[in-house]
Design an enzyme around this catalytic site. Structure first.
Site, mmCIF file in Angstrom:
data_model
loop_
_atom_site.group_PDB
_atom_site.id
_atom_site.type_symbol
_atom_site.label_atom_id
_atom_site.label_comp_id
_atom_site.label_asym_id
_atom_site.label_seq_id
_atom_site.Cartn_x
_atom_site.Cartn_y
_atom_site.Cartn_z
ATOM 1 N N GLY A 54 0.844 -1.197 0.000
ATOM 2 C CA GLY A 54 0.000 0.000 0.000
ATOM 3 C C GLY A 54 0.873 1.237 0.000
ATOM 4 O O GLY A 54 2.083 1.151 -0.299
ATOM 5 N N LYS A 88 0.375 -7.429 -11.376
ATOM 6 C CA LYS A 88 -0.889 -8.023 -11.815
ATOM 7 C C LYS A 88 -2.100 -7.222 -11.358
ATOM 8 O O LYS A 88 -3.010 -6.933 -12.134
ATOM 9 C CB LYS A 88 -0.994 -9.458 -11.309
ATOM 10 C CG LYS A 88 -2.241 -10.187 -11.744
ATOM 11 C CD LYS A 88 -2.282 -10.363 -13.244
ATOM 12 C CE LYS A 88 -3.527 -11.012 -13.789
ATOM 13 N NZ LYS A 88 -3.630 -10.985 -15.234
HETATM 14 C C1 AGP Z 1 -3.656 -5.993 -18.595
HETATM 15 O O1 AGP Z 1 -2.958 -6.938 -19.271
HETATM 16 C C2 AGP Z 1 -2.953 -5.406 -17.450
HETATM 17 N N1 AGP Z 1 -2.491 -6.373 -16.560
HETATM 18 C C3 AGP Z 1 -3.722 -4.304 -16.758
HETATM 19 O O2 AGP Z 1 -4.019 -3.327 -17.695
HETATM 20 C C4 AGP Z 1 -5.020 -4.747 -16.087
HETATM 21 O O3 AGP Z 1 -5.981 -5.056 -17.036
HETATM 22 C C5 AGP Z 1 -5.533 -3.606 -15.213
HETATM 23 O O4 AGP Z 1 -4.564 -3.317 -14.240
HETATM 24 C C6 AGP Z 1 -6.866 -3.950 -14.565
HETATM 25 O O5 AGP Z 1 -6.729 -5.036 -13.714
HETATM 26 P P1 AGP Z 1 -8.059 -5.706 -13.099
HETATM 27 O O6 AGP Z 1 -8.859 -6.275 -14.237
HETATM 28 O O7 AGP Z 1 -7.540 -6.749 -12.150
HETATM 29 O O8 AGP Z 1 -8.801 -4.619 -12.388
#
Ligand code: AGP
Length: 590
Positions: free
Chosen positions: A103, A585
């Site tokens: 965080g 991720k």
């Molecule tokens: C996509 O390949 C990326 N890892 C990133 O743009 C991701 O889609 C975005 O951070 C949203 O993540 P979420 O769907 O877990 O909210």
């Protein structure tokens, strides 16, 4: 700190080997540096270094650290450079407390100034080290760990989750808007950012509420609320299978997850009828609908706008979550916010939803993790059911999200798509596109030294062009741009010359002729064209064949060749497809 993974263990086994394994499973959350602290005979031993878990563990021999209690961390840096000193765990001055944190401590400068004024000295440039000294300070005055943590939490601004160990073998932690989960194996306890941190030991978990405090002393686990009052929380059975997070026969999680789509897309179409009905009822009673998400999930929102309009004749407004504040003035009790998130922990999405909820809006969500924070604050949610997605680049979760949308819209317009009768056609279409892998490898060879790639698509295919470009950007570090085909002549065409590579997504539907003329306009400037379509044309220098398919469903499958291309381009550029540089991720900070 930012988007990190934190883990704690106390039990009958040696802690270090377990912590190293858990950190490997959660490394997709952040992979700039690694560190572990264990306790033996009242002494806290800390080892930490820059790099990925496997490498640092080998160099520092993390596996053989002594003790049956410990904490661990992988970092995704925001405050302070990527150095050994800035790696976690961080200790207080007396080395009787060590802390790992996920965080951002937004008021760390003020807190640090006060702590230095009362005699503390800091080693790192991080915001997180403040928590170790603050806990040390509060505990030295209160001599009560729970009350000390209550005071620490009251002083922290921003989202956080932290776990601390004391020299007397107590392990404790708390969270606010960052995930923290307790794992309940036989003979011990885990405290983790993610169920993947302990899934190989148990599927029994306790999801802490905001500002809950956990304290493990001896063999006892105690929970307290934000005032320090003892509370109990329910035990959840985690839905995921043990091995679901392994690579299996594949070289990388990303490749495995691309290939899993022949199954996962169909799983996304299987929704609990009661949940689906409730979800649709809330949509039907809305006066205004906003669909929000970040990154790939936002591209899904953009595509949903087209499908809602085309099939359900429902107007929805897609909004990038980090830009959500500009629609707040229009949100009220008759609004519905449909949030899309693989992880269900993305801070920008959670913040958008929280603001909208305060204005009385109903919250719907589509998530891959049914126990996530977003699912838990939604009035109704549907799950993508594609299993753990480890590769940082979203692949199977994207097509899974689309599959959920097609299922929702099919319900809203009384099976106008007839999605369930198309399961077989969808599966064979995906199978066929996965078999174009050899071709994408050859095209990747052509593109490996290119600096810029442009991807064109119109209407339903424009969000796919954006998504394809995102995959290429995040996996290969090549500049790629998704362009609405009709916009090319309003500026981007100036970028085109005989060194340019342009991918044209153009299956036969009502956009076909327009996009074909755009392709010719680009060709006449000397560019090399790669066509993705179910109809080949002379204008394409290279061609990836799509199957003949229900045109409204093409977005569900036409992204696959672009996912494969991005993956193989990454290999050609010696980039790690699973852990792209500078990314994580789930982005749990604003
Ligand atoms: C996509 O390949 C990326 N890892 C990133 O743009 C991701 O889609 C975005 O951070 C949203 O993540 P979420 O769907 O877990 O909210």
């Amino acid at each position: 700190m930012a988007v990190c993974s934190i883990i704690g263990y106390k039990g009958n086994s040696y802690a270090a080997p377990l912590l190293v394994e858990s950190l490997k499973k959660m490394e997709y959350r952040g992979y700039d540096s690694v560190g572990i602290a264990t306790i033996e005979n009242g002494n806290i031993l800390v080892k930490k270094g820059v790099g990925k878990v496997a490498q640092v563990s080998k160099t520092l021999d993390l596996q053989n650290m002594p003790g049956q209690i410990g904490i661990g961390h992988t970092r995704w840096a925001t405050h302070g450079g990527i150095t050994d000193t800035n790696a976690h765990p961080h200790e207080g001055c007396s080395s009787e407390i060590a802390v790992v944190h996920n965080g951002i401590v937004e008021n760390y400068k003020e807190l640090k100034k006060d702590l230095i004024a009362s005699g503390h000295s800091f080693k790192s440039e991080t915001d997180s080290e403040v928590i170790a000294h603050l806990l040390e300070e509060e505990y030295s005055q209160l001599h009560d760990k729970v009350q000390a943590i209550v005071q620490v939490c009251n002083k922290l601004d921003g989202a956080y989750a932290f776990v601390a160990v004391f020299g007397d073998s107590t392990i404790c932690g708390s969270r606010y808007d960052e995930p923290l989960i307790i794992g309940l194996p036989d003979n011990g306890y885990f405290i983790s950012s993610d169920v993947l941190g302990f899934l190989q030991y148990t599927d029994k978990a306790i999801f802490l509420d905001n500002k809950d405090i956990v304290v493990i002393t001896g063999e006892n686990l105690s929970l307290y609320d934000s005032s320090g009052k003892a509370v109990s929380r329910s035990i959840t059975q985690v839905a995921w299978e043990l091995g679901a997070a392994d690579k299996g026969i594949y070289a990388h999680h990303t490749l495995k997850e691309i290939h899993e789509q022949k199954k996962t897309v169909l799983k996304g179409m299987i929704q609990n009828e009661e949940d689906l009905t409730r979800f649709c009822d809330i949509l039907l009673n809305a006066k205004s609908i906003y669909i929000t998400g970040s990154g790939t999930s936002y591209h899904c929102a953009l595509l949903a706008k087209h499908i809602f309009a085309k099939l359900a004749k429902v107007r929805v407004e897609p909004v990038i979550s980090s830009e959500f504040q500009y629609v707040l003035d229009f949100i009220d009790k008759d609004s519905v916010i449909l949030a899309i998130s693989q992880s269900g922990e993305t801070a920008d999405v959670l913040n958008s939803v929280k603001h909208a909820k305060e204005l009385g809006a109903k919250i719907l969500s589509i998530v891959n993790i049914s126990t996530s924070s977003l699912a838990r604050i939604s009035d109704s949610f549907l799950t993508v059911n594609c299993g753990p997605e480890i590769g940082v680049a979203a692949t199977k979760s994207f097509t899974g999200q689309l599959a959920v949308f097609y299922t929702v819209i099919d319900k809203l317009c009384n099976s106008a798509i007839g999605i369930n009768s198309k399961r077989q056609a969808i599966e064979s279409a995906i199978e066929l596109l996965l078999s174009t892998e050899e071709q994408t490898i050859r095209i990747a060879d052509l593109l490996k030294d290119i600096r810029d790639i442009y991807i064109l698509g119109k209407s339903l295919h424009f969000p796919i062009a954006l998504e394809g470009a995102l995959k290429i950007k995040e996996l290969t570090y090549i500049h790629a741009e998704g362009i609405a085909a009709g916009e090319i002549k309003h500026g981007p065409l100036a970028l085109i010359d005989n060194n340019s590579i342009v991918i044209v997504i153009n299956p036969r539907d009502n956009t076909y002729d327009d996009v074909l003329s755009n392709a010719h306009e680009i060709k006449s400037r000397g560019a090399t064209l790669i066509g993705i379509s179910n109809q080949s044309e002379e204008v394409y220098d290279h061609f990836i064949k799509l199957p003949n398919f229900d045109s409204i469903l093409y977005p569900l499958v036409e992204i696959i060749p672009l996912q494969l291309l991005a993956y193989h381009l990454a290999l050609k550029k010696n980039a790690d497809p699973d852990y792209p540089r500078n990314l994580a991720k789930s982005v749990t900070v604003k």
